[in-house]
Design an enzyme around this catalytic site. Structure first.
Site, PDB file in Angstrom:
ATOM      1  N   HIS A 191       7.958  44.764  76.604  1.00  0.00           N
ATOM      2  CA  HIS A 191       7.013  44.280  77.617  1.00  0.00           C
ATOM      3  C   HIS A 191       5.589  44.211  77.074  1.00  0.00           C
ATOM      4  O   HIS A 191       4.857  43.260  77.334  1.00  0.00           O
ATOM      5  CB  HIS A 191       7.055  45.190  78.851  1.00  0.00           C
ATOM      6  CG  HIS A 191       8.296  45.057  79.659  1.00  0.00           C
ATOM      7  ND1 HIS A 191       8.753  43.841  80.132  1.00  0.00           N
ATOM      8  CD2 HIS A 191       9.201  45.972  80.083  1.00  0.00           C
ATOM      9  CE1 HIS A 191       9.866  44.026  80.813  1.00  0.00           C
ATOM     10  NE2 HIS A 191      10.162  45.302  80.800  1.00  0.00           N
ATOM     11  N   CYS A 504      14.087  24.040  78.279  1.00  0.00           N
ATOM     12  CA  CYS A 504      13.061  24.951  78.784  1.00  0.00           C
ATOM     13  C   CYS A 504      13.255  26.389  78.324  1.00  0.00           C
ATOM     14  O   CYS A 504      12.571  27.285  78.801  1.00  0.00           O
ATOM     15  CB  CYS A 504      12.994  24.896  80.308  1.00  0.00           C
ATOM     16  SG  CYS A 504      14.556  25.271  81.114  1.00  0.00           S
TER      17      CYS A 504
END
Length: 572
Positions: A191, A504
């Site tokens: 993260h 994508c």
């Protein structure tokens, strides 16, 4: 004497500043201490929960402004932990039934949860373990009355040094003062690494020993281009890296000249570079980086961080804002993709052994049309404010697409009868994430208006490898010839029917993959906004004819390694 420490380059750039050691607070307590005032101890725990909620809400809101909604969503998960009765109730019971002190009860229960989740062969559960650990530390600090480090208070130019940065640490970094950071642990997909890239702060993770090698106030160089950290550099090293930093910024400035340029190969073939977004808050980055459209609008972020469904009106306003801001450029909106790694507390979704292959995305929407229909109505109403494309995620069969389309057409008719204007120029497409869908691309191409290849899931489903699992990460191979063949099959099927194909997933912005995708005939590359200008420069320097030859050779390779070597030999 200077010291070189190797780590993992997590975020580009060069930082030079004094070290600011993020010191872990003293959260020790007497585990065996029993309490007599049980109700008072429960109240102390409950107050710590509420104080943590207040802090996390502030951090989440700040993260949404600085990083965008998709990065802020991790704090929605943290807030859900604080509202989870399966976690909170056992802690309260332990205090009441065993006279345990609040700190001990919290630590015992959360440790049990973390151990259970970490042992599961399921990446969503492993991420939940990390969330619980981070949240538990915050609650414990309030119980003990100990302040956690607050990076937002830094008011001088520094490089942060620590064992690890939690998501909440990273979200509080002030770009004005924090020049970069270096940590002992972590990887490119952690993260903190992902957030550092969004903040555009140079970062090195996984050094193993930076906290032992650097002292408070030491001069530090963080080379986020090569993964090097230099502690107490020599004068010559300082001069060399100052020059490298200037060249890096000059290159970024040069890239800005491409903001309004076309994306066109040296032999005149145009490509479209679009951006992925989570909410309207992401629009400034899209516009600043010269995106030619939005190739993926992840609508699930409208549903997160709240205790009830967004209304049709709330959704309409969000979609309208994006369509108007893009001023006639194509906006591809993905309908709700919940389940798998994304949960909503108010939906009460069933627990599943393998949620990534379970009740999620279009499967959930078709089964729970009270969720699906308001979203479709909001999209249809917003369609008159721009160029709207709608795509359905996780479609496995043609019947799923037909059913979703039928519901949309039914709502379109309902809205017209209610007096709403609806665009007649909406394209309907699907995400290609499942190998079965790619295998039947020729069948789908006769009925859909476009494809968007979601490589993140397509790769892990094709190679049966969880991309977040360290033990099988070697099998997560974007350049594996099997993946390239599936991509080629989808593109060719769409072109045969006069349709177009976009991509994508992360692969769309990958510098090794771009030459291959260009050669395979991909029409639209959708990526994070910060990757667009680099991709434009790369494509503008390539020959479509040469890349077609490269791609044709690549699909005949036997291994990913052969493909990478081939690309490196072609594109130097």
């Amino acid at each position: 004497m200077s010291k070189l420490i190797k780590g993992i380059a997590a975020s580009d750039g060069v930082a030079i500043a004094k070290a600011y050691l993020l010191v872990e607070p003293d959260l020790t307590f007497d585990k065996n201490e029993k309490v007599t005032d049980v109700e008072g101890e429960v109240a102390k725990f409950n107050n710590a929960i509420e104080a943590s909620k207040v802090e996390l809400t502030k951090i989440r809101n700040n993260a949404e402004v600085q990083l965008g909604a998709d990065k802020a969503a991790i704090f929605d998960a943290h807030l859900l932990v604080l509202d989870d009765p399966e976690l909170i109730q056992p802690i309260q019971d332990k205090i009441k039934n065993e006279n345990a002190n609040a700190a001990s009860a919290l630590t015992d229960v959360t440790t049990q949860f973390v151990t259970i989740f970490e042992s599961m062969d399921n990446e969503y559960m492993k991420e939940r373990a990390a969330d619980i650990r981070d949240v538990s530390k915050r609650v414990l600090s309030h119980i003990l009355g100990v302040e956690l480090p607050n990076p937002s208070m830094i008011d001088e130019s520094v490089v942060i040094v620590g064992n690890d940065l939690t998501p909440s640490d990273t979200a509080q970094l002030n770009k004005e003062f924090v020049q970069g950071f270096a940590t002992n642990i972590g990887g490119r997909t952690s993260h903190s690494a992902i957030m550092s890239r969004s903040l555009e702060i140079p970062a090195i993770v996984g050094t193993k020993s930076i906290t032992q090698e650097a002292k408070q106030g030491d001069m530090i160089i963080v080379d986020g281009l090569n993964g090097d950290v230099i502690v107490n550099p020599t004068e010559d090293e300082l001069i060399a890296y100052q020059d490298k930093r200037e060249r890096y910024f000059a290159d970024k400035k040069e890239l800005q000249k491409l903001r309004d340029a076309d994306t066109v190969t040296v032999d005149g073939v145009h490509a479209e570079l679009a951006a992925n977004i989570g909410t309207p808050n992401d629009l400034p980055g899209v516009i600043e980086n010269g995106a030619q459209g939005i190739g993926l609008y992840r609508t699930e972020f409208l549903y997160m961080g709240r205790d009830q469904m967004p209304t049709e009106e709330e959704q309409f306003e969000a979609y309208k804002e994006v369509l108007e801001a893009m001023d006639g450029k194509r906006v591809v909106v993905r309908t709700l993709d919940i389940g798998g790694d994304k949960e909503l507390s108010y939906l009460n979704l069933p627990e599943e052994m393998n949620p990534f292959l379970g009740y999620r995305a279009i499967r959930l929407c078709l089964a729970q049309q009270d969720i699906f229909r308001p979203q479709l109505r909001a999209l249809l109403r917003a369609s008159v404010y721009g160029k709207l494309n709608i795509m359905f995620p996780m479609v496995a069969t043609i019947n799923e697409f037909r059913e979703a389309k039928a519901i949309l057409l039914e709502e379109k008719e309902n809205l017209k009868n209610e007096g709403h204007d609806i665009s007649d120029d909406i394209e309907l497409g699907i995400m290609v994430e499942i190998p079965a869908t790619a295998a039947l691309a020729d069948v789908f191409a006769k009925e859909v208006d476009f494809f968007s290849i979601g490589t993140n899931d397509l790769i892990q489903y094709t190679l049966a490898a969880d991309r977040m699992s360290e033990r099988v990460s070697y099998l997560y191979q974007p350049y594996n010839p099997s993946i390239l063949r599936l991509v080629k099959q989808v593109i060719e099927a769409s072109h045969k029917e006069g349709k177009w194909t976009g991509m994508c997933g992360e692969m769309a912005g990958d510098e090794t993959a771009i030459p291959l995708l260009l050669g395979l005939g991909l029409d639209e590359f959708s990526m994070s906004a910060t990757s667009i200008l680099k991709a434009r420069r790369q494509i503008n320097g390539l020959s479509k004819n040469e890349m077609t030859e490269l791609a044709n050779r690549a699909v005949d390779c036997a291994t990913q390694e052969e493909v990478i070597e081939l690309v490196n030999n072609y594109v130097k």
